[in-house]
Each structure stands twice: as C-alpha cells, then as structure tokens.
Design a protein around this motif. Structure first.
Motif, PDB file in Angstrom:
ATOM      1  N   UNK A 196       4.890 -10.521 -71.646  1.00 25.50           N
ATOM      2  CA  UNK A 196       3.846 -10.676 -70.635  1.00 25.50           C
ATOM      3  C   UNK A 196       2.519 -11.069 -71.255  1.00 25.50           C
ATOM      4  N   UNK A 197       2.124 -10.325 -72.254  1.00 20.96           N
ATOM      5  CA  UNK A 197       0.861 -10.545 -72.946  1.00 20.96           C
ATOM      6  C   UNK A 197       0.887  -9.665 -74.184  1.00 20.96           C
ATOM      7  N   UNK A 198      -0.131  -9.794 -75.004  1.00 20.77           N
ATOM      8  CA  UNK A 198      -0.264  -8.944 -76.180  1.00 20.77           C
ATOM      9  C   UNK A 198      -1.474  -8.027 -75.984  1.00 20.77           C
ATOM     10  N   UNK A 199      -1.262  -6.749 -76.231  1.00 25.03           N
ATOM     11  CA  UNK A 199      -2.349  -5.778 -76.141  1.00 25.03           C
ATOM     12  C   UNK A 199      -2.985  -5.633 -77.517  1.00 25.03           C
ATOM     13  N   UNK A 200      -4.269  -5.952 -77.567  1.00 22.92           N
ATOM     14  CA  UNK A 200      -5.046  -5.825 -78.791  1.00 22.92           C
ATOM     15  C   UNK A 200      -5.942  -4.605 -78.639  1.00 22.92           C
ATOM     16  N   UNK A 201      -5.677  -3.571 -79.412  1.00 21.72           N
ATOM     17  CA  UNK A 201      -6.449  -2.324 -79.308  1.00 21.72           C
ATOM     18  C   UNK A 201      -7.577  -2.325 -80.331  1.00 21.72           C
ATOM     19  N   UNK A 202      -8.766  -1.996 -79.854  1.00 24.75           N
ATOM     20  CA  UNK A 202      -9.944  -1.960 -80.721  1.00 24.75           C
ATOM     21  C   UNK A 202     -10.439  -0.527 -80.847  1.00 24.75           C
ATOM     22  N   UNK A 203     -11.421  -0.321 -81.730  1.00 24.93           N
ATOM     23  CA  UNK A 203     -11.844   1.034 -82.069  1.00 24.93           C
ATOM     24  C   UNK A 203     -12.930   1.580 -81.143  1.00 24.93           C
ATOM     25  N   UNK A 204     -13.127   0.957 -80.000  1.00 25.66           N
ATOM     26  CA  UNK A 204     -14.025   1.485 -78.976  1.00 25.66           C
ATOM     27  C   UNK A 204     -13.276   1.560 -77.666  1.00 25.66           C
ATOM     28  N   UNK A 205     -13.912   1.089 -76.597  1.00 29.83           N
ATOM     29  CA  UNK A 205     -13.228   1.066 -75.312  1.00 29.83           C
ATOM     30  C   UNK A 205     -14.141   1.471 -74.177  1.00 29.83           C
ATOM     31  N   UNK A 206     -13.589   2.198 -73.213  1.00 25.37           N
ATOM     32  CA  UNK A 206     -14.330   2.529 -72.012  1.00 25.37           C
ATOM     33  C   UNK A 206     -15.502   3.467 -72.283  1.00 25.37           C
ATOM     34  N   UNK A 207     -15.543   4.102 -73.427  1.00 29.12           N
ATOM     35  CA  UNK A 207     -16.685   4.948 -73.753  1.00 29.12           C
ATOM     36  C   UNK A 207     -17.914   4.129 -74.125  1.00 29.12           C
ATOM     37  N   UNK A 208     -17.732   2.905 -74.579  1.00 26.06           N
ATOM     38  CA  UNK A 208     -18.885   2.051 -74.881  1.00 26.06           C
ATOM     39  C   UNK A 208     -19.034   0.903 -73.896  1.00 26.06           C
ATOM     40  N   UNK A 209     -18.028   0.657 -73.059  1.00 24.34           N
ATOM     41  CA  UNK A 209     -18.149  -0.339 -71.990  1.00 24.34           C
ATOM     42  C   UNK A 209     -17.318   0.130 -70.802  1.00 24.34           C
ATOM     43  N   UNK A 210     -17.979   0.845 -69.909  1.00 20.82           N
ATOM     44  CA  UNK A 210     -17.308   1.404 -68.735  1.00 20.82           C
ATOM     45  C   UNK A 210     -17.170   0.384 -67.606  1.00 20.82           C
ATOM     46  N   UNK A 211     -17.889  -0.724 -67.691  1.00 16.78           N
ATOM     47  CA  UNK A 211     -18.007  -1.619 -66.544  1.00 16.78           C
ATOM     48  C   UNK A 211     -16.665  -2.219 -66.115  1.00 16.78           C
ATOM     49  N   UNK A 212     -15.787  -2.514 -67.073  1.00 13.17           N
ATOM     50  CA  UNK A 212     -14.493  -3.083 -66.705  1.00 13.17           C
ATOM     51  C   UNK A 212     -13.695  -2.096 -65.868  1.00 13.17           C
ATOM     52  N   UNK A 213     -13.653  -0.839 -66.295  1.00 14.92           N
ATOM     53  CA  UNK A 213     -12.924   0.178 -65.544  1.00 14.92           C
ATOM     54  C   UNK A 213     -13.642   0.554 -64.259  1.00 14.92           C
ATOM     55  N   UNK A 214     -14.971   0.541 -64.272  1.00 10.46           N
ATOM     56  CA  UNK A 214     -15.749   1.024 -63.135  1.00 10.46           C
ATOM     57  C   UNK A 214     -15.676   0.070 -61.949  1.00 10.46           C
ATOM     58  N   UNK A 215     -15.860  -1.224 -62.192  1.00  7.51           N
ATOM     59  CA  UNK A 215     -15.773  -2.164 -61.079  1.00  7.51           C
ATOM     60  C   UNK A 215     -15.181  -3.512 -61.456  1.00  7.51           C
ATOM     61  N   UNK A 216     -14.241  -3.487 -62.382  1.00 10.07           N
ATOM     62  CA  UNK A 216     -13.484  -4.692 -62.678  1.00 10.07           C
ATOM     63  C   UNK A 216     -14.299  -5.812 -63.273  1.00 10.07           C
ATOM     64  N   UNK A 217     -15.343  -5.490 -64.030  1.00 14.53           N
ATOM     65  CA  UNK A 217     -16.182  -6.528 -64.621  1.00 14.53           C
ATOM     66  C   UNK A 217     -15.364  -7.384 -65.581  1.00 14.53           C
ATOM     67  N   UNK A 218     -15.634  -8.682 -65.568  1.00 17.75           N
ATOM     68  CA  UNK A 218     -14.926  -9.621 -66.443  1.00 17.75           C
ATOM     69  C   UNK A 218     -15.756  -9.898 -67.685  1.00 17.75           C
ATOM     70  N   UNK A 219     -15.094  -9.953 -68.826  1.00 18.48           N
ATOM     71  CA  UNK A 219     -15.740 -10.274 -70.091  1.00 18.48           C
ATOM     72  C   UNK A 219     -14.921 -11.308 -70.850  1.00 18.48           C
ATOM     73  N   UNK A 220     -15.547 -11.873 -71.866  1.00 18.43           N
ATOM     74  CA  UNK A 220     -14.889 -12.778 -72.792  1.00 18.43           C
ATOM     75  C   UNK A 220     -14.867 -12.124 -74.172  1.00 18.43           C
ATOM     76  N   UNK A 221     -14.160 -12.757 -75.099  1.00 19.03           N
ATOM     77  CA  UNK A 221     -14.116 -12.230 -76.469  1.00 19.03           C
ATOM     78  C   UNK A 221     -13.722 -13.355 -77.412  1.00 19.03           C
ATOM     79  N   UNK A 222     -14.003 -13.136 -78.689  1.00 17.31           N
ATOM     80  CA  UNK A 222     -13.587 -14.086 -79.718  1.00 17.31           C
ATOM     81  C   UNK A 222     -13.252 -13.343 -80.995  1.00 17.31           C
ATOM     82  N   UNK A 223     -12.350 -13.935 -81.791  1.00 16.19           N
ATOM     83  CA  UNK A 223     -12.106 -13.442 -83.137  1.00 16.19           C
ATOM     84  C   UNK A 223     -13.360 -13.715 -83.950  1.00 16.19           C
ATOM     85  N   UNK A 224     -13.938 -12.676 -84.533  1.00 15.08           N
ATOM     86  CA  UNK A 224     -15.280 -12.804 -85.099  1.00 15.08           C
ATOM     87  C   UNK A 224     -15.325 -12.855 -86.617  1.00 15.08           C
ATOM     88  N   UNK A 225     -14.309 -12.330 -87.298  1.00 14.10           N
ATOM     89  CA  UNK A 225     -14.386 -12.202 -88.751  1.00 14.10           C
ATOM     90  C   UNK A 225     -13.879 -13.426 -89.491  1.00 14.10           C
TER      91      UNK A 225
END
Length: 461
Positions: A343-372
């Motif tokens: 279906x997709x690949x789940x990439x787990x990072x060392x933060x989450x909803x504790x530093x960005x609640x907006x996705x869980x709170x009201x479905x906010x959309x974000x982007x991301x990139x490989x940074x290193x």
C-alpha cells in the motif's frame, strides 16, 4: 525488496495518494513556496539553511528540532509592513511565542497579539512596548485583565458582557480609561477547517451582529464611559487565501460602525478585520502576496466607507501564520522504514504528534523531503509517522520520498512555524524539541530542548 523495485512499485501506486499528489519527476526538488528563503541543497545533496548544513544542526542540537530561518522571518515581517502600509500589523503570539521571536517582530515594526496571561508575560519579558500589545481571549480572568491594565496594554478586545462588566470595575478602581475593541461575530463562513473558522454564529468568540449583541455591547461601553471604545474587531478564520470573505465581513462590520455613528454620535477611530492569511503547506496551496492582500483589503474598506459617507478608520490586521509559518521547518531523524502490504511505506521519525499535533487535530496537510542527502532512487509513496503509541500519530499523511530512504536519514517538514511548537505536548512523556534560529552561517538555541528533569519537575509525588 530492492530499492529500485520499491520505487517502481510505489510510483505505480501513486493513485493511492490524494488526486493532486503524483510521483515527482525529481524527488530531490525543493518547491520554493514551501521553504524558507535560506534553504537550499548543497553540493553533497543535503539541505542547508542560511549556510548551515542540516546535518550539522542535527549533530549540534539533536532531532527533532524546529529550525527558524531568522532572515526569512524578518523579510516576511517587512513584507507585511510594506504591503499593509499605513495600517497596524499584529503578530499572532499564539502561532509561535518566545522572547527571541517577540524581539524580532518588535524590531521590524510589528505589534503583538496575546490571548493569555502567560503570553502577556513572555511579551513583557521580551521588552515589547505594552502600548503595542493587543489582548484577545474569550475568557480572560480577573488576574489577567488586572495585569493587562497595570502593564498598560494598547488595547483589550472585549468578548462578552461579563468581560465588559469585569473590566469596567477593574478600570474604575484604577482610575484608568483602557482602550478597548468589541469583537463582532459577522456570520461569515470562511473556507477553512471548522476548528479554525471563527466568523460564523455557532462558536464561542465575540458578540453576534445578527442578534444585536454587538451593537448592545458597544453602546454599553459608550454609555458607561469608563472604558475607551476605539473600534470594532472582526476575525473570520485562519488559512484563508483570498479577500472574498473579508469583503462580506467589512461590509457587515462597517454597517454596525455606521449605526453607532448615527445613534450615538461616536464614529470609531479604528477597525480590525483580523487576517489569518494562508500559507503553502503543499504544492496545491497558492497564497496571495502581502501587497495583493493589503491592496485588496484597503480597497474593500475605502469603497464601503465611501458608500456610507464614513471617514476611513485606521485599519489593523492580524496575518497570523503567514508571518512565522513558512520561516520554520522541523528536522527529524528516520528510525524505521516499514513497507505495508504493497500500500505504502511507513517512515517513522523521532518526533510526531507531540511536536506537530495539527495533522491529527484537523487533518492538516504537510510536505517533506529527504534532507541529509540527495538520492537517485525513484519515488515511493510514504506516510511519515511519529514514535507515539497512537495510530493517529501522523506527521505527513502522504508524501513521495526516495525509495532508498533508510534509518539514520534526516527528513525535513516545511511550514511548521505556526502552531506546532505552541501546540506541542508531552504525550508518552516525550520532551518537547528546541527552537533553533539560524542566521549568517550560525545557529543558536532560542528555546532549549526539554529534558527528563523538566518532565519530573512538576511531578511532586
């Protein structure tokens, strides 16, 4: 599964993503509208901000971390001051508040909105002149109002009859004539999420225009004479991309402005139309420039005042997330990479909803990139998730990352300056990340990372 096979599979599965999200031609591409102006890819393919590689930031400050491009923030402040020339521009403290940010917005000529005693305390500690502070909130306590009066804040935005009575008593005791505004609920449905729409009738903020409460509140303040009514305030919501809603709002609130002038003889000196201007979180967002927004709102107000024979009041706006949101990104380290049933690949990072609640709170959309680093692998459809014990712990719902994304990589999520640190919490006893400001090739911590000792400090056993 080999990386190139995973890339081919996930490119074929692009239809599982939202209709607008398709595999990019270049998975390393940065869309300028999503990132602070100081962010770029270096020769090694890794991101840098204001000349500092993110790998260096991660090594020095750890991850997750909120990374602020200070020059970008200052440029956005200046752009709004220039775009809304002749108006008062208020920075929304609730978006991201710390002493360093307060000092920046003060130095760049902005004013500041606060909505609690805690926010007021930070503003005063940072040296913001109190006359440039506006105090919002639907349930200000006696202690909060007393502190605002004693500090000499420039305006208090009244939100209920109880608050009018409460503030009148406090001001009379002190012998001060506190400038105030009436928050008017204008019945405008902003095209945004219901949790951040504030102009419709069925919500907690303000005095209803439709049922006469707003006019009654203004007349009570004028009749009593203890408080100084300087104007009306309207706010229709947040993450708004055009001025159509402001046109309706201005027409309605200026109608009340005209009624008050006719029936009481008081033509109020100021008008605040709120703001909540939108920013780009994904490639689908197309925010207007401050110049466009300023010209649009000015034109609307001038036209309405001319039609009613009113002098144009002094205008103020509250851009909200549009100032701080794009100036910050969050830097994470990848912990695990887990393909799930094609279906997709789940990439787990060392933060989450504790530093960005907006996705869980009201479905906010974000982007991301490989940074290193950069990658020559094809794109794979991912869901970037956090480390918390919660199925809804999602940072980015759908994003294409390189198919060779692996543990230890750094991932950056742009547009996290507004409300992410403010809404941060300690679910699962995870300490909150630091805020790291970067300017002229150097970084400095402006809000330090919480420690386990901080978590224990309030636990008195």
């Amino acid at each position: 599964m080999r990386a190139h096979e995973a890339g081919a599979l996930h490119a074929d599965l692009g239809q599982r993503a939202p209709a607008w999200l398709r595999p990019p031609a270049d998975v390393n591409q940065l869309l300028p509208q999503l990132w602070p102006s100081g962010v770029a890819r270096g020769r090694d393919g890794g991101l840098s901000v204001a000349g500092v590689p993110v790998a260096q930031l991660a090594a020095e400050h750890g991850t997750p971390a909120y990374v602020l491009d200070e020059a970008d923030l200052r440029a956005r402040c200046r752009a709004f001051v220039a775009g809304f020339r002749g108006m008062d521009v208020y920075y929304a403290g609730k978006a991201l508040l710390c002493k360093a940010v307060v000092r920046v917005v003060a130095e760049e000529g902005l004013r500041l909105d606060v909505c609690t005693g805690g926010e007021l305390a930070v503003a005063l500690a940072a040296g913001m002149p109190p006359e440039r502070i506006g105090f919002h909130g639907n349930n200000k306590s006696v202690a909060e109002l007393s502190r605002a009066l004693d500090a000499g804040v420039g305006r208090i935005i009244l939100d209920s009859f109880t608050e009018i009575d409460r503030l009148t008593v406090l001001a009379r005791e002190r012998g001060v004539r506190q400038p105030v505004m009436i928050r008017v609920t204008v019945g405008v449905e902003a095209h945004t999420h219901e949790y951040i729409a504030t102009g419709h009738e069925d919500q907690k903020f303000g005095f209803s225009l439709a049922d006469g409460s707003a006019q009654a509140a203004a007349e009570r303040v004028l009749d009593d004479g203890v408080l100084q009514l300087i104007g009306l305030h309207s706010h229709i919501g947040s993450q708004i991309f055009d001025t159509a809603g402001f046109e309706v709002s201005a027409r309605r609130v200026l109608g009340l402005h005209a009624e008050l002038a006719k029936h009481t003889g008081a033509e109020l000196a100021e008008l605040d139309l709120g703001g909540g201007f939108g920013i780009a979180y994904t490639s689908q967002d197309d925010p207007a420039s401050p110049v466009e927004l300023g010209a649009g709102i000015t034109g609307i107000v001038e036209q309405e005042c001319a039609a009613r024979g009113l002098a144009v009041p002094r205008l103020s706006v509250e851009p909200g997330r549009a100032i701080i949101g794009p100036a910050v990104f969050t830097l994470y380290e990848v912990g695990t990479v887990k393909p799930v049933d094609g279906l997709r690949t789940y990439v787990s990072v060392d933060g989450g909803m504790s530093d960005n609640l907006r996705t869980a709170l009201y479905g906010a959309a974000y982007s991301a990139t490989l940074a290193s680093r950069a990658s020559s692998a094809g794109p794979m459809l991912t869901r970037i998730v956090g480390k918390h014990c919660e199925a809804g712990d999602v940072v980015v719902q759908d994003e294409f990352l390189p198919a060779d994304t692996r543990p230890g990589d750094l991932v950056a999520v742009p547009g996290t300056g507004a409300y992410c640190r403010s809404l941060a919490h300690n679910y699962n006893h995870v300490p909150r990340p630091p805020v790291v400001a970067v300017a002229d090739g150097r970084s400095r911590v402006i809000v330090r990372r919480e420690s386990e000792d901080d978590l224990m400090a309030l636990d008195v056993g």
